[in-house]
Scaffold this motif. Structure first.
Motif, short mmCIF file in Angstrom:
data_model
loop_
_atom_site.label_atom_id
_atom_site.label_comp_id
_atom_site.label_asym_id
_atom_site.label_seq_id
_atom_site.Cartn_x
_atom_site.Cartn_y
_atom_site.Cartn_z
N UNK A 1 42.08 40.73 29.05
CA UNK A 1 41.63 42.00 30.01
C UNK A 1 40.49 42.44 30.17
N UNK A 2 39.31 41.64 29.48
CA UNK A 2 37.93 42.42 29.70
C UNK A 2 37.34 41.19 30.36
N UNK A 3 36.05 41.66 31.01
CA UNK A 3 35.09 40.87 31.45
C UNK A 3 34.26 40.27 30.25
N UNK A 4 33.53 39.23 30.36
CA UNK A 4 32.73 38.79 29.58
C UNK A 4 31.35 39.82 29.74
N UNK A 5 30.78 40.04 28.76
CA UNK A 5 29.69 40.99 28.73
C UNK A 5 28.32 39.89 28.89
N UNK A 6 27.58 40.42 29.95
CA UNK A 6 26.50 39.91 30.35
C UNK A 6 25.07 40.51 29.70
N UNK B 1 36.33 46.41 31.55
CA UNK B 1 37.79 46.24 31.94
C UNK B 1 37.86 45.16 33.31
N UNK B 2 38.51 43.98 33.04
CA UNK B 2 38.56 43.29 34.32
C UNK B 2 39.24 43.83 35.39
N UNK B 3 38.61 43.29 36.55
CA UNK B 3 38.94 44.21 37.78
C UNK B 3 38.22 45.47 38.14
N UNK B 4 37.36 45.79 37.38
CA UNK B 4 36.49 46.95 37.82
C UNK B 4 35.54 46.82 38.90
N UNK B 5 35.38 47.62 39.90
CA UNK B 5 34.13 47.36 40.75
C UNK B 5 33.07 48.13 40.37
N UNK B 6 32.73 48.47 39.10
CA UNK B 6 31.82 49.14 38.53
C UNK B 6 31.34 48.02 37.21
#
Length: 381
Positions: free
Chosen positions: A130-135, A297-302
């Protein structure tokens, strides 16, 4: 942590992850597979990017715990971020619906850009991709994390910011000051009106019981399946008279003379207890508690702005000001707690290691059975 679910959120085909494998995510699953849910540099550090990331457009949608957590977060954190970054933040309050809202949203259209998670939600959200990796190049404040918080739980998909240990609330006139979780099994407490515990997050009373048993180092009884029956028996023998799903339940139980002692959370206690006559609280030297990891959150455009916001939450100056409004533990090693909070809340790794944070890499396999047993204790009490 305000109210909670009656049961742990679970997912099907939930595989345990190993921190030694660098938190590799399993293949993505459809957001429509529903969870069974019953359970920044500072402005200075990112000054060159502030206008690009934050100004104009739709608000940044941030999911936070309901109740006084959200109230204090909005007052002490959101307004500061909006002023410094010329941005708009939309707070969305929730609890057991947070993960299901993400899971059931259309692909590419999540309900939040940033979400808070405690240990259980963070584990389940990682399992379901559900989450993006943190850069981390976008989150320079990661370099100021207290070492223990950076190491004890994977940080690939969320960064530790805040949390709270459990504390013991009790009446001032008991003639006895419970100062360890073992004291909930003492004769003085057995002869009192009774004890209140959290019923939504069953693992915290259980970890408190394990810490008090002291048969293994700091709650490790919970990480040994052969000892689970002993922990359950300890809880079963507490004179529990209030099964609380919110702080209001606990305060009401005291006001109605239902209980004399309670297990509850420091961030809901330290600044609120002065509103209730005849009550105090004591932080055990060894305790349990929760830690919030904040996730994109995965899918966000922000995604860029979401990382900027998490970096802002991790800033020492922000956390120092935040502590004046909320008695929460913070993870930046340079945070200076307001008032006398530092006497109770950890400021370094050695102090943080005195809190038994639930290990969901281990616990997930046993959570259904433990939840059922805990529910049965409640039903039979």
């Amino acid at each position: 942590m305000p109210a909670g679910p009656d049961r742990v959120a679970e997912t099907s085909e939930c595989e345990s992850e190993s921190p030694s494998e660098n938190e590799r995510a399993r293949p993505a699953t459809s957001r429509r597979r529903v969870l069974s849910a019953t359970a920044a540099g500072s402005a200075t550090a990112l000054a060159g990017c502030t206008e690009l990331l934050s100004s104009g457009g739709d608000p940044l949608r941030v999911s936070v715990w309901s109740g006084n957590y959200a109230d204090r977060f909005e007052e002490s954190v959101v307004s500061r971020y909006e002023d410094e970054f010329d941005a708009t933040v939309e707070i969305q309050r929730g609890w057991n619906d947070i993960l299901t809202n993400i899971q059931t949203a259309p692909d590419g259209d999540p309900p939040y850009d940033v979400t808070i998670t405690e240990g259980n939600f963070y584990y389940l959200g990682r399992q379901d991709d559900l989450f993006h990796e943190i850069r981390t190049e976008n989150v320079p404040n990661v370099n100021e994390l207290i070492d223990y918080y950076a190491e004890f739980r994977p940080t690939k998909y969320g960064l530790p910011v805040d949390g709270a240990p459990c504390t013991i609330i009790h009446r001032e006139d008991m003639g006895f000051e419970p100062d360890s979780w073992a004291d909930l099994s003492s004769a003085a407490v057995q002869e009192s009106n009774g004890v209140g515990v959290d019923t939504g997050f069953w693992w915290y009373p259980m970890y408190a019981a394990a810490v008090g048993m002291d048969d293994a180092p700091l709650g490790e009884e919970m990480h040994d399946a052969a000892r689970h029956d002993d922990v359950l028996e300890t809880v079963r023998n507490w004179p529990i008279e209030s099964w609380a799903s919110s702080g209001e339940d606990i305060w009401q139980a005291f006001q109605n003379d239902v209980i004399d002692v309670a297990q509850w959370y420091y961030e809901q206690t330290a600044y609120d207890i002065e509103d209730y006559d005849g009550l105090t609280h004591t932080m055990p030297e060894e305790t349990t508690g929760y830690l919030n990891h904040w996730c994109v959150v995965k899918g966000t455009d922000k995604r860029d702005q979401a990382e900027e916001f998490i970096n802002f939450l991790m800033d020492a100056e922000v956390q120092t000001a935040w502590s004046a409004e909320m008695p929460t533990l913070f993870c930046n090693e340079n945070t200076e707690y307001a008032g006398d909070l530092a006497a109770d809340l950890p400021s370094n790794s050695e102090e943080a290691k005195r809190i038994a944070f639930p290990d969901w890499e281990f616990l997930a396999e046993y959570s259904d059975d433990l939840s059922d047993e805990f529910t049965e204790i409640q039903r039979s009490s």
